[in-house]
Write an enzyme that holds these catalytic residues in place. Structure first.
Site, mmCIF file in Angstrom:
data_model
loop_
_atom_site.group_PDB
_atom_site.id
_atom_site.type_symbol
_atom_site.label_atom_id
_atom_site.label_comp_id
_atom_site.label_asym_id
_atom_site.label_seq_id
_atom_site.Cartn_x
_atom_site.Cartn_y
_atom_site.Cartn_z
ATOM 1 N N THR B 153 43.426 29.406 36.977
ATOM 2 C CA THR B 153 44.713 30.309 36.900
ATOM 3 C C THR B 153 45.463 30.305 38.246
ATOM 4 O OG1 THR B 153 43.378 32.083 37.790
ATOM 5 C CG2 THR B 153 43.523 31.935 35.153
ATOM 6 N N LYS B 179 36.118 28.045 38.701
ATOM 7 C CA LYS B 179 37.435 28.605 39.113
ATOM 8 C C LYS B 179 37.514 29.811 39.750
ATOM 9 C CE LYS B 179 39.942 30.952 36.961
ATOM 10 N NZ LYS B 179 40.619 32.357 37.477
ATOM 11 N N THR B 190 39.531 35.436 38.462
ATOM 12 C CA THR B 190 38.140 35.705 38.096
ATOM 13 C C THR B 190 37.413 34.465 38.717
ATOM 14 O OG1 THR B 190 38.287 37.132 36.115
ATOM 15 C CG2 THR B 190 36.673 35.403 36.009
ATOM 16 N N GLU B 275 42.843 32.558 48.168
ATOM 17 C CA GLU B 275 44.457 32.706 48.201
ATOM 18 C C GLU B 275 44.865 32.896 49.522
ATOM 19 O OE1 GLU B 275 44.759 35.151 43.969
ATOM 20 O OE2 GLU B 275 44.346 36.190 45.747
ATOM 21 N N ASN B 397 49.880 38.350 46.641
ATOM 22 C CA ASN B 397 49.384 39.739 46.013
ATOM 23 C C ASN B 397 50.257 40.923 46.235
ATOM 24 O OD1 ASN B 397 46.635 38.778 44.895
ATOM 25 N ND2 ASN B 397 46.572 38.193 46.740
ATOM 26 N N THR B 402 53.346 42.980 37.581
ATOM 27 C CA THR B 402 52.963 43.251 36.365
ATOM 28 C C THR B 402 53.818 43.215 35.559
ATOM 29 O OG1 THR B 402 52.535 45.345 36.962
ATOM 30 C CG2 THR B 402 50.356 44.129 37.101
#
Lengths: 402, 402
Positions: B153, B179, B190, B275, B397, B402
């Site tokens: 992802t 991942k 995840t 990240e 982040n 969203t």
């Protein structure tokens, strides 16, 4: 926030000075709060296993002195932490010098330090500073304001408040100052809070009131989850108002409410002044099986870097909030879990709710954000206050060099 | 990291496809790993109380199937989490479709999903994608590489590794893909890991090996302390090498070492791809009273935003490290506490050490950073791997919407 100050209660004086611990010459770096009368005191200290010399010494003093406390002596710019035996000797010298200048017993004063870790205290400067601060003692608003500034490090605003309440028809006051911008900011922070009141109260009862107040204020805030080596919250009660509270009665409840107001105002001020903070966030967890479970979930949400960065980005990212609740170590039932952000229902009993996303997105631009998570498991609740995680936080803490 | 792949062990095939779950058309988003032979399997799932439908269903399957597992079916782009009853029905449909296409029992395959939270799975696309992936099954390196990409992802690099070991004179292999870039990255991450081996092993023993391996690899990493709703680690052992391990003997120890190599390589790859990460940080806590205490202290250091930002700023801020150790909830003795950064002694038994600050500062520019904290309290130790906290982490982040 300068409504009222630490010397608002009767019979208290404050004195402060720049004695050369900080580099910036216009910064105050040493302050003394003094009660003209014999008084009781109570204090709470960091639970960090690595604690500074002034914490170690003040803990001993308050036990030995049986709760008789008349003065606080605080320096900023140097935490006297991780300084070994020399640090403890320096702290003891700070106490004896201040006791001599104030003409009180060495068992009647508490000390605190905040600032850089691992450097010896410059004792000549401290000794001279204590003498100057004692000579400057006074009880005006200016004295109170200067005292609030003398304990600041990375804080951008002074934090000071007082409240006047009526007990049994008589006026009494509670005053307080606090500092802190990161739970610990690098080598230049710590959470400190000093409180005064002109009520008279046995030390044990005062200690209980202070613990209660801290539980619902300072123990409910988190900026970065990093606990300091020097955290100290302390109070002196000198009885100058003529009001005595000696047992658990309505008067005590009134006093507790006043004290709670002062401590929660100061605690929220610390969050609002959090390093790089752009948002003040209240997290209410409702319907838990116990208060402790509500607290753990609220803290898990408050300390999640993913939740904090989403808040910084003004994004109502409910997935991050719900999943942070899920790893708090508390058994949950997803099908009973409901989430509101700024009073808008966004996740209802385990399913995304239909909501007006435009209204919700617009509300994320507010400085104050409300998160309410309902667990549907019981009747307990808790609230935690926090701030967002911004580029500015990274800049402050990555660009600081030891 | 593409030395070896998931189909390196004998008797395994992988197939993957873009079926339209992700927006980017050149991204693979569905993959299947299949054993040509009846096999045993084992799996570990997230301990988050809010867990996704595929986790709920796979947990049931592995219990019901008595550890017989022949296939993994994974989609990326949609986590099927916080999707209520419909999400569970969709997961069940994913299982029945794949079982029919692969001509195996519905109790013989595990599913996993990763991606956005709270949106229904696009079942038409998934159904078509499963058929396409099954048709494309093969055992070349290209098949393995595509499979590794199909589960990505926010990852920037595919994570895949295999090892060949000798057991009883015969060659056996262990392969794996993983991942993850945030423990959970917003709605798009995840931690997933799928493993294959051509050893034959009873499911219970395999499960024990997997737990051991996870303990020393995936349970030792932290990027942001935020646990996902979908985390899954699973293995299939198909016996195609002709080697059977049925009891706790030297062969099992050799296999465990091989499996540990694969899982720790993949776990470290996740941290390195964290990240916004610019540093890979190993935290060793030595001389603890128990392994659990060592772990708690290492995690407390690893999860402190103040430590992480200091590392990002390439500053050897030992005060933040020592104070983070101090609030881990473990009793410490400051006068026995010693800290090394990049093998340079900086804090010795409670006191700052004289050290060559130029050498130390220069070493902070390395990509790999070693922190070693010695407690002097006992004989237990533990290691945790983490990364720094950068502006890029906040950008990723905070700017995600969203």
């Amino acid at each position: 926030m300068t409504t009222g100050c630490i010397v608002a209660p009767l019979g208290f004086q404050a004195g402060s000075t720049y004695c050369g611990i900080k580099i910036a010459k216009d910064s105050l770096d040493l302050g003394i709060i003094f009660s003209a009368y014999p008084s009781t005191g109570a204090a709470l200290f960091t639970t960090n296993q690595i604690y500074a010399a002034p914490v170690k010494l003040s803990r001993k003093i308050i036990q030995k002195g049986m709760g008789c406390v008349r003065a606080f002596v605080i320096n900023s710019g140097n935490a006297n932490a991780c300084t070994g035996e020399q640090g403890y000797k320096d702290a003891a010298e700070m106490v004896s010098t201040a006791a001599a200048c104030l003409k009180i017993s060495e068992d009647e004063l508490l000390i605190a330090s905040t600032g850089i870790i691992g450097r010896p205290l410059p004792m000549e400067k401290i000794t001279a500073g204590i003498q100057t601060a004692v000579n400057s003692l006074g009880n005006t608003q200016a004295h109170g304001d200067a005292m609030a500034r003398a304990i600041m490090t990375t804080d951008t605003k002074q934090k000071s408040v007082a409240i006047r309440i009526k007990i049994n028809g008589k006026e009494v006051s509670v005053g307080g100052i606090a500092k802190g911008a990161g739970m610990i900011a690098p080598n230049l922070a710590t959470m400190l809070c000093f409180l005064t009141t002109d009520v008279s109260m046995p030390a044990e009862l005062l200690s209980e009131c202070l613990r209660n107040s801290a539980e619902s204020s300072f123990n409910r805030i988190t900026i970065d989850g990093h606990m300091s080596t020097n955290d100290t919250i302390a109070i002196i009660a000198n009885g100058a108002s003529g009001v005595t509270i000696a047992e658990k009665n309505n008067d005590l409840r009134t006093f507790q409410q006043g004290l709670d107001y002062v401590t929660s105002t100061l605690a929220k001020a610390i969050v609002m002044d959090g390093e790089g903070a752009t948002k003040f966030v209240q997290i209410d967890v409702i319907g838990a099986r116990s208060r402790n479970e509500a607290t753990r979930i609220a803290r898990s949400i408050a300390d999640s870097p993913l939740v904090k960065t989403a808040l910084n980005g003004e994004d109502p990212n409910w997935g991050r909030i719900v999943s942070a609740a899920g790893y708090a170590g508390v058994e949950l039932d997803e099908s009973k879990t409901t989430l509101y952000i700024n009073d808008i229902l966004i996740f209802a009993k385990g399913m995304p709710a239909q909501c007006d996303l435009n209204t919700l997105s617009a509300s994320m631009k507010n400085k104050d954000i409300m998160i309410r998570l309902e667990l549907g498991l019981g009747n307990y609740r808790d609230t935690v206050w926090t701030c967002d995680l911004s580029h500015e936080y990274v800049t402050i803490n990555a660009e600081y060099h030891t």
